[in-house]
Design an enzyme around this catalytic site. Structure first.
Site, PDB file in Angstrom:
ATOM      1  N   TYR A  37       0.838  -1.286   0.032  1.00 34.02           N
ATOM      2  CA  TYR A  37       0.102   0.164   0.099  1.00 34.02           C
ATOM      3  C   TYR A  37       0.912   1.244   0.010  1.00 34.02           C
ATOM      4  CZ  TYR A  37      -4.361  -2.592   0.076  1.00 34.02           C
ATOM      5  OH  TYR A  37      -5.318  -3.200  -0.239  1.00 34.02           O
ATOM      6  N   ARG A  40       1.921   1.686  -3.470  1.00 35.25           N
ATOM      7  CA  ARG A  40       1.058   2.274  -4.251  1.00 35.25           C
ATOM      8  C   ARG A  40       0.666   3.678  -3.899  1.00 35.25           C
ATOM      9  NH1 ARG A  40      -4.062  -1.780  -3.193  1.00 35.25           N
ATOM     10  NH2 ARG A  40      -5.241  -0.247  -4.840  1.00 35.25           N
ATOM     11  N   GLN A  65     -14.667   2.929  -7.179  1.00 31.06           N
ATOM     12  CA  GLN A  65     -13.947   1.550  -6.643  1.00 31.06           C
ATOM     13  C   GLN A  65     -12.538   1.795  -6.387  1.00 31.06           C
ATOM     14  OE1 GLN A  65     -15.341  -2.051  -8.706  1.00 31.06           O
ATOM     15  NE2 GLN A  65     -15.892  -0.352 -10.322  1.00 31.06           N
ATOM     16  N   ASN A  66     -12.037   3.160  -6.731  1.00 28.11           N
ATOM     17  CA  ASN A  66     -10.780   3.516  -6.750  1.00 28.11           C
ATOM     18  C   ASN A  66     -10.521   4.017  -5.275  1.00 28.11           C
ATOM     19  OD1 ASN A  66     -10.701   2.721  -9.446  1.00 28.11           O
ATOM     20  ND2 ASN A  66     -10.698   4.876 -10.154  1.00 28.11           N
ATOM     21  N   HIS A  84     -14.814   1.571  -1.966  1.00 29.26           N
ATOM     22  CA  HIS A  84     -13.892   0.736  -1.336  1.00 29.26           C
ATOM     23  C   HIS A  84     -12.766   1.240  -0.496  1.00 29.26           C
ATOM     24  CE1 HIS A  84     -14.792  -2.161  -5.073  1.00 29.26           C
ATOM     25  NE2 HIS A  84     -15.907  -2.239  -3.884  1.00 29.26           N
ATOM     26  N   CYS A 110      -6.167   3.495  20.241  1.00 34.82           N
ATOM     27  CA  CYS A 110      -5.888   2.563  20.792  1.00 34.82           C
ATOM     28  C   CYS A 110      -4.606   1.893  21.133  1.00 34.82           C
ATOM     29  CB  CYS A 110      -6.833   1.398  20.525  1.00 34.82           C
ATOM     30  SG  CYS A 110      -8.631   1.744  19.996  1.00 34.82           S
ATOM     31  N   ALA A 138     -11.026   6.489 -21.437  1.00 34.43           N
ATOM     32  CA  ALA A 138     -11.868   7.643 -20.644  1.00 34.43           C
ATOM     33  C   ALA A 138     -11.341   9.120 -20.954  1.00 34.43           C
ATOM     34  CB  ALA A 138     -11.885   7.371 -19.254  1.00 34.43           C
TER      35      ALA A 138
HETATM   36  C1  BV8 Z   1     -18.121  -8.735   0.281  1.00 35.08           C
HETATM   37  C2  BV8 Z   1      -9.782  -1.845  -2.396  1.00 35.08           C
HETATM   38  C3  BV8 Z   1     -19.105  -9.762   2.036  1.00 35.08           C
HETATM   39  C4  BV8 Z   1      -8.819  -2.477  -1.769  1.00 35.08           C
HETATM   40  C5  BV8 Z   1     -11.176  -3.665  -3.736  1.00 35.08           C
HETATM   41  C6  BV8 Z   1     -21.216 -11.942  -6.030  1.00 35.08           C
HETATM   42  C7  BV8 Z   1     -20.669 -12.434  -7.195  1.00 35.08           C
HETATM   43  C8  BV8 Z   1     -19.501 -13.201  -7.101  1.00 35.08           C
HETATM   44  C9  BV8 Z   1     -18.453 -12.610  -5.953  1.00 35.08           C
HETATM   45  C10 BV8 Z   1     -18.855 -12.014  -4.978  1.00 35.08           C
HETATM   46  C11 BV8 Z   1     -20.265 -11.597  -5.135  1.00 35.08           C
HETATM   47  N1  BV8 Z   1     -20.393 -10.873  -3.677  1.00 35.08           N
HETATM   48  C12 BV8 Z   1     -19.223 -10.868  -3.061  1.00 35.08           C
HETATM   49  C13 BV8 Z   1     -18.214 -11.680  -3.872  1.00 35.08           C
HETATM   50  C14 BV8 Z   1     -16.925 -11.559  -3.385  1.00 35.08           C
HETATM   51  C15 BV8 Z   1     -16.008 -10.466  -3.816  1.00 35.08           C
HETATM   52  C16 BV8 Z   1     -16.115 -10.417  -5.496  1.00 35.08           C
HETATM   53  O1  BV8 Z   1     -16.630  -9.483  -5.958  1.00 35.08           O
HETATM   54  N2  BV8 Z   1     -15.009 -11.109  -6.065  1.00 35.08           N
HETATM   55  C17 BV8 Z   1     -14.993 -10.846  -7.650  1.00 35.08           C
HETATM   56  C18 BV8 Z   1     -13.602 -10.742  -7.711  1.00 35.08           C
HETATM   57  C19 BV8 Z   1     -15.378 -12.019  -8.129  1.00 35.08           C
HETATM   58  N3  BV8 Z   1     -16.484  -9.133  -3.432  1.00 35.08           N
HETATM   59  C20 BV8 Z   1     -16.249  -8.723  -2.088  1.00 35.08           C
HETATM   60  O2  BV8 Z   1     -15.216  -9.545  -1.522  1.00 35.08           O
HETATM   61  C21 BV8 Z   1     -16.464  -7.391  -1.411  1.00 35.08           C
HETATM   62  N4  BV8 Z   1     -17.062  -7.768   0.029  1.00 35.08           N
HETATM   63  O3  BV8 Z   1     -18.739  -9.374  -0.648  1.00 35.08           O
HETATM   64  O4  BV8 Z   1     -18.206  -8.931   1.634  1.00 35.08           O
HETATM   65  C22 BV8 Z   1     -19.809  -9.233   3.327  1.00 35.08           C
HETATM   66  C23 BV8 Z   1     -20.806  -8.788   3.495  1.00 35.08           C
HETATM   67  C24 BV8 Z   1     -21.374  -8.356   4.618  1.00 35.08           C
HETATM   68  C25 BV8 Z   1     -20.690  -8.479   5.719  1.00 35.08           C
HETATM   69  C26 BV8 Z   1     -19.297  -9.085   5.720  1.00 35.08           C
HETATM   70  C27 BV8 Z   1     -18.851  -9.328   4.373  1.00 35.08           C
HETATM   71  C28 BV8 Z   1     -15.488  -6.406  -1.137  1.00 35.08           C
HETATM   72  C29 BV8 Z   1     -15.064  -6.074  -2.541  1.00 35.08           C
HETATM   73  C30 BV8 Z   1     -14.085  -5.018  -2.609  1.00 35.08           C
HETATM   74  C31 BV8 Z   1     -12.548  -5.450  -2.605  1.00 35.08           C
HETATM   75  N5  BV8 Z   1     -11.451  -4.327  -2.593  1.00 35.08           N
HETATM   76  N6  BV8 Z   1     -10.246  -2.740  -3.639  1.00 35.08           N
HETATM   77  C32 BV8 Z   1      -7.443  -2.214  -2.786  1.00 35.08           C
HETATM   78  O5  BV8 Z   1      -7.866  -1.577  -3.888  1.00 35.08           O
HETATM   79  O6  BV8 Z   1      -6.461  -2.596  -2.512  1.00 35.08           O
HETATM   80  S1  BV8 Z   1     -11.729  -4.404  -5.061  1.00 35.08           S
HETATM   81  C33 BV8 Z   1     -10.552  -3.706  -6.315  1.00 35.08           C
HETATM   82  O7  BV8 Z   1     -10.386  -4.356  -7.713  1.00 35.08           O
HETATM   83  C34 BV8 Z   1     -10.933  -2.320  -7.000  1.00 35.08           C
HETATM   84  O8  BV8 Z   1     -11.329  -1.556  -5.903  1.00 35.08           O
HETATM   85  C35 BV8 Z   1     -11.964  -2.715  -8.023  1.00 35.08           C
HETATM   86  O9  BV8 Z   1     -13.268  -3.044  -7.548  1.00 35.08           O
HETATM   87  C36 BV8 Z   1     -11.325  -4.000  -8.540  1.00 35.08           C
HETATM   88  C37 BV8 Z   1     -10.719  -3.893  -9.920  1.00 35.08           C
HETATM   89  O10 BV8 Z   1     -11.692  -3.728 -10.747  1.00 35.08           O
HETATM   90  P1  BV8 Z   1     -11.823  -2.547 -11.802  1.00 35.08           P
HETATM   91  O11 BV8 Z   1     -11.786  -1.233 -11.042  1.00 35.08           O
HETATM   92  O12 BV8 Z   1     -12.991  -2.706 -12.849  1.00 35.08           O
HETATM   93  O13 BV8 Z   1     -10.311  -2.613 -12.542  1.00 35.08           O
HETATM   94  P2  BV8 Z   1      -9.779  -3.631 -13.525  1.00 35.08           P
HETATM   95  O14 BV8 Z   1      -8.259  -3.548 -13.378  1.00 35.08           O
HETATM   96  O15 BV8 Z   1      -9.965  -5.127 -13.152  1.00 35.08           O
HETATM   97  O16 BV8 Z   1     -10.416  -3.226 -14.830  1.00 35.08           O
HETATM   98  C38 BV8 Z   1      -9.911  -1.910 -15.391  1.00 35.08           C
HETATM   99  C39 BV8 Z   1     -10.874  -1.902 -16.424  1.00 35.08           C
HETATM  100  O17 BV8 Z   1     -10.795  -0.553 -17.146  1.00 35.08           O
HETATM  101  C40 BV8 Z   1     -10.712  -2.991 -17.698  1.00 35.08           C
HETATM  102  O18 BV8 Z   1     -11.912  -3.183 -18.115  1.00 35.08           O
HETATM  103  C41 BV8 Z   1     -10.046  -1.887 -18.832  1.00 35.08           C
HETATM  104  O19 BV8 Z   1     -10.418  -2.553 -20.024  1.00 35.08           O
HETATM  105  C42 BV8 Z   1     -10.413  -0.630 -18.397  1.00 35.08           C
HETATM  106  N7  BV8 Z   1      -9.428   0.540 -19.137  1.00 35.08           N
HETATM  107  C43 BV8 Z   1      -8.409   0.440 -19.236  1.00 35.08           C
HETATM  108  N8  BV8 Z   1      -7.872   1.566 -19.385  1.00 35.08           N
HETATM  109  C44 BV8 Z   1      -8.918   2.305 -19.467  1.00 35.08           C
HETATM  110  C45 BV8 Z   1     -10.061   1.529 -19.298  1.00 35.08           C
HETATM  111  N9  BV8 Z   1     -11.191   2.369 -19.166  1.00 35.08           N
HETATM  112  C46 BV8 Z   1     -11.293   3.634 -19.717  1.00 35.08           C
HETATM  113  N10 BV8 Z   1     -10.019   4.237 -19.999  1.00 35.08           N
HETATM  114  C47 BV8 Z   1      -8.708   3.936 -19.914  1.00 35.08           C
HETATM  115  N11 BV8 Z   1      -7.965   4.629 -20.228  1.00 35.08           N
END
Ligand code: BV8
Length: 252
Positions: free
Chosen positions: A68, A71, A107-108, A125, A156, A241
């Site tokens: 972190y 980052r 989400q960022n 997030h 704490c 974007a």
């Molecule tokens: C939870 C913070 C339960 C930390 C992050 C339902 C279905 C399936 C799975 C689940 C579900 N419900 C829950 C889950 C599990 C899980 C989940 O979703 N898993 C996925 C992977 C399948 N979710 C969780 O665990 C969530 N919590 O469910 O808790 C609970 C409920 C009650 C009580 C207790 C527990 C928490 C999820 C949050 C995790 N934290 N980030 C950190 O950053 O270090 S997630 C992190 O990854 C980001 O925040 C973001 O969300 C994700 C990355 O995704 P994107 O932002 O889309 O980025 P990516 O790189 O993947 O894609 C980039 C996109 O941009 C691409 O499409 C690309 O083409 C495009 N791009 C590239 N360049 C450009 C562009 N677009 C425009 N312009 C450009 N120039």
């Protein structure tokens, strides 16, 4: 082709009373912040989902903090791009009469929307620039790029962790409530730079879509959508974007 699609997207957004905007790592890509797809999703050969979870922090807090802090160093050298700026200006115009006519859910954790002057960002997030007390959950700002000793909470005297939401953790109540209120109020959605695979963030747009509202999606990845439609079934503007969002949100 792109011109006519941007015109179509503008026509879809123009009559909207309240627009839900969801952004992901792609909106910060042109600022130099690595996305989680491809090499950016790995650190020291570890996939980010291996590090962005409470078990990793419990077993190796130093390693997780180093990730972190690295980052923070990367983001500190970045500046908001034209997409961040256009979203901030658009929101300011739409909020001009004091009536909230939209909400930005990101989400960022990089803080670039805020640095672009966006009036109201729902940090779904969490934030890279906040620490959370692992005992009581109290949060505080922390701009430090280095921690020789792992940070300890002033409240704490307990180990602090990054103020972000890890996989398996709930979305902070305030952010969740604000996002759900926005989904209720929304009659259109704009999705920028997300693969749309992380929940419950993706479900916010799915709910707006399910209510029959128009969705506009900005993403350059040819595998993002299907044919003319984006991953959420909306009007897909295929491109970066930084180039598309200013044109999409330009004043009439
Ligand atoms: C939870 C913070 C339960 C930390 C992050 C339902 C279905 C399936 C799975 C689940 C579900 N419900 C829950 C889950 C599990 C899980 C989940 O979703 N898993 C996925 C992977 C399948 N979710 C969780 O665990 C969530 N919590 O469910 O808790 C609970 C409920 C009650 C009580 C207790 C527990 C928490 C999820 C949050 C995790 N934290 N980030 C950190 O950053 O270090 S997630 C992190 O990854 C980001 O925040 C973001 O969300 C994700 C990355 O995704 P994107 O932002 O889309 O980025 P990516 O790189 O993947 O894609 C980039 C996109 O941009 C691409 O499409 C690309 O083409 C495009 N791009 C590239 N360049 C450009 C562009 N677009 C425009 N312009 C450009 N120039």
């Amino acid at each position: 082709m792109l011109d006519s699609r941007i015109a179509e997207a503008r026509r879809a957004l123009a009559p909207a009373r309240f627009v839900l905007v969801l952004t992901g790592a792609g909106v910060s890509a042109e600022s130099g912040v690595p996305t989680f797809r491809g090499p950016g999703g790995y650190w020291r050969n570890r996939h980010f989902s291996e590090l962005a979870n409470p078990d990793a922090f419990a077993s190796e807090p130093r390693t997780v903090w180093d990730w972190y802090l690295e980052r923070r160093s990367t983001v500190r050298l970045c500046t908001p791009n034209a997409a961040h700026a256009a979203l901030a200006a658009w929101a300011a115009r739409r909020h001009a009469d004091g009536e909230p006519r939209g909400a930005l859910v990101t989400q960022n954790v990089d803080g670039l929307h805020e640095r672009a002057g966006h009036p109201e960002v729902i940090r779904f997030h969490g934030s890279l620039w906040r620490n959370r007390c692992s005992a009581c959950g109290a949060e505080r700002e922390d701009e430090a790029l280095h921690h020789a000793e792992l940070p300890v909470s002033p409240c704490c005297g307990a180990l602090e962790r990054p103020g972000v939401v890890w996989f398996g953790e709930a979305i902070p109540r305030a952010a969740l409530d604000a996002a759900y209120d926005a989904v209720q109020a929304a009659d259109a959605a704009l999705v920028i730079g997300t693969a749309g695979v992380v929940y419950p963030a993706a479900a916010l747009v799915e709910s707006v879509r399910a209510a029959g509202a128009p969705v506009v999606e900005v993403n350059p990845d040819e595998d993002y959508g299907l044919g003319e439609r984006g991953a959420f079934g909306g009007v897909w503007l295929r491109g970066p974007a930084g180039a598309i969002v200013p044109r999409l949100l330009a004043e009439d």
